[in-house]
Design a protein around this motif. Structure first.
Motif: not given
Length: 425
Positions: A415-425
């Motif tokens: 979940a943290s990876q997915s959140t980080a990826s979304t925030g980066h985009c």
């Protein structure tokens, strides 16, 4: 020449015995093969050899007993050279197939199944050549193709059950299916075989040993070989605990249970001996002997944590990002980088204390995994296994006490990876 197709029949007891031998070989062979993905170094090689030899001996014995089950009007004597050659062929192709399948590549799995199936069929027809001193054989091409197809399917089934099945049926059921498939290949091939006997050879009807006695001997030998590998290579919790107790006693380490968490205490510093002088890559001369303190200290380069590894007699370092999993071997470890198992002189407790907790988890007393490479968690009895996504696919056991916690930990990490990826985009 006189055809003997009318007198070509089977001894039902020996037919059943041949199937039983194939089933027990399949049971032991698959049991050993299931341990290969989680094994390392010499134990991995022993398991590959044990699984291959067990399957080869069982498959060859099944075919040989199946030949002894044939009842004709003339006693059959078997030439030694073709008989031994057929066994060597079976051993070779089975060993290569088990090794290729253990690399856990779908493409190599298909190649291994085809190689093993064709090899088993070749073994059968080479073994049939052993009766040419008495009979002349002819084979129906349709039955030959059918036997090859069954052999490849049986081989693919065995390798899939051992290395790729996500939801594996009970092991005994797997062995029964495999044993029946291997036996079916033999009797399918025999259904398309015609025996011809020259009239001049009718007088030669003596045999040195009864087929029933020879079949019993072959069965006992095959089962004994399987039993030896089963007892020697399949781990026993009591035996592992006894071995660990002996190691700890020899090194003066208290026999307290090893904590499951990532903050397990490191072993006493004197357990790690100074390294011998080695030539580091790019160095002009031998490196100075590495002290214990220097060996245990994390080495930082370009912001990455590096751990010492050894390969081909030289010392290198591996970055934490490149570590897929860690497996303990007594007071040393092997680091898996997705392709190779690399020797590391540090203990698993020391490695666990130095790797970042946000990325690595100690899921078993003897295993650490990089959460980035975890694909799924599968149930395996009371505990579980983790499947890792790497060029060479591998599964790692999860202890029962860590299973529930690790599921939560992995979900939070993803979940943290997915959140980080979304925030980066």
């Amino acid at each position: 020449m006189t055809e003997l197709t009318s007198s070509f029949s089977y001894n039902p007891i020996l037919v059943v015995l041949s199937v039983v031998v194939a089933i027990q070989a399949g049971y032991v062979g698959i049991s050993l093969a299931l341990l290969i993905p989680g094994a390392f170094a010499n134990r991995r090689r022993l398991l590959i050899a044990g699984s291959a030899i067990t399957l080869a001996v069982g498959i060859w014995s099944m075919h040989f007993i199946g030949m002894l089950a044939i009842t004709t009007s003339v006693a059959i004597d078997y030439a030694v050279v073709p008989t031994l050659l057929s066994f060597l062929i079976c051993s070779l192709v089975t060993g290569v197939a088990i090794y290729l399948a253990s690399l856990r590549s779908q493409r190599l799995m298909v190649i291994a199944a085809a190689l093993m199936g064709i090899g088993i069929t070749t073994m059968h027809y080479v073994g049939m050549a052993a009766v040419h001193s008495v009979f002349h054989l002819t084979h129906d091409p349709a039955y030959v193709l059918a036997s090859i197809a069954i052999a490849i399917a049986a081989s693919g089934l065995a390798l899939w059950l051992a290395f790729s099945a996500d939801r594996r049926p009970p092991l005994f059921l797997c062995a029964v299916v495999l044993g029946c498939a291997v036996s079916g290949m033999h009797y399918m091939a025999m259904a398309g075989t015609t025996l011809h006997l020259a009239t001049a050879q009718l007088a030669n009807t003596t045999s040195l040993m009864s087929g029933d006695i020879l079949a019993a001997i072959v069965s006992v030998v095959a089962c004994s070989i399987s039993a030896v590998f089963m007892l020697a290579l399949i781990p026993s919790e009591a035996r592992e605990a006894h071995g660990e107790h002996l190691w700890r006693a020899a090194h003066g380490v208290p026999n307290d249970p090893l904590p499951e968490g990532p903050h397990a205490d490191a072993p006493p510093p004197d357990l790690l001996q100074p390294a011998e002088p080695r030539l580091l890559p790019g160095a002009s001369g031998p490196a100075e002997p590495t002290s214990t303190a220097a060996l245990l200290a994390p080495i930082l380069s370009a912001g990455d944590l590096l751990l010492p590894i050894e390969k081909n007699g030289k010392r290198f370092h591996i970055a934490a990002d490149d570590i897929v999993s860690v497996h303990s071997n007594a007071h040393y470890t092997y680091i898996f980088n997705g392709r190779d198992d690399l020797f590391c002189p540090l203990s698993i407790s020391d490695i666990a204390a130095r790797l970042p907790e946000a990325m690595f988890s100690r899921i078993h007393r003897g295993y650490i995994v990089n959460l980035v490479f975890v694909v799924r968690i599968k149930k395996a009895g009371d505990s579980g296994v983790v499947e890792l996504d790497s060029p060479i696919r591998r599964t790692v056991p999860v202890s029962r006490s860590r299973l529930a916690g690790f599921r939560t930990e992995l979900a939070a990490f993803k979940a943290s990876q997915s959140t980080a990826s979304t925030g980066h985009c």
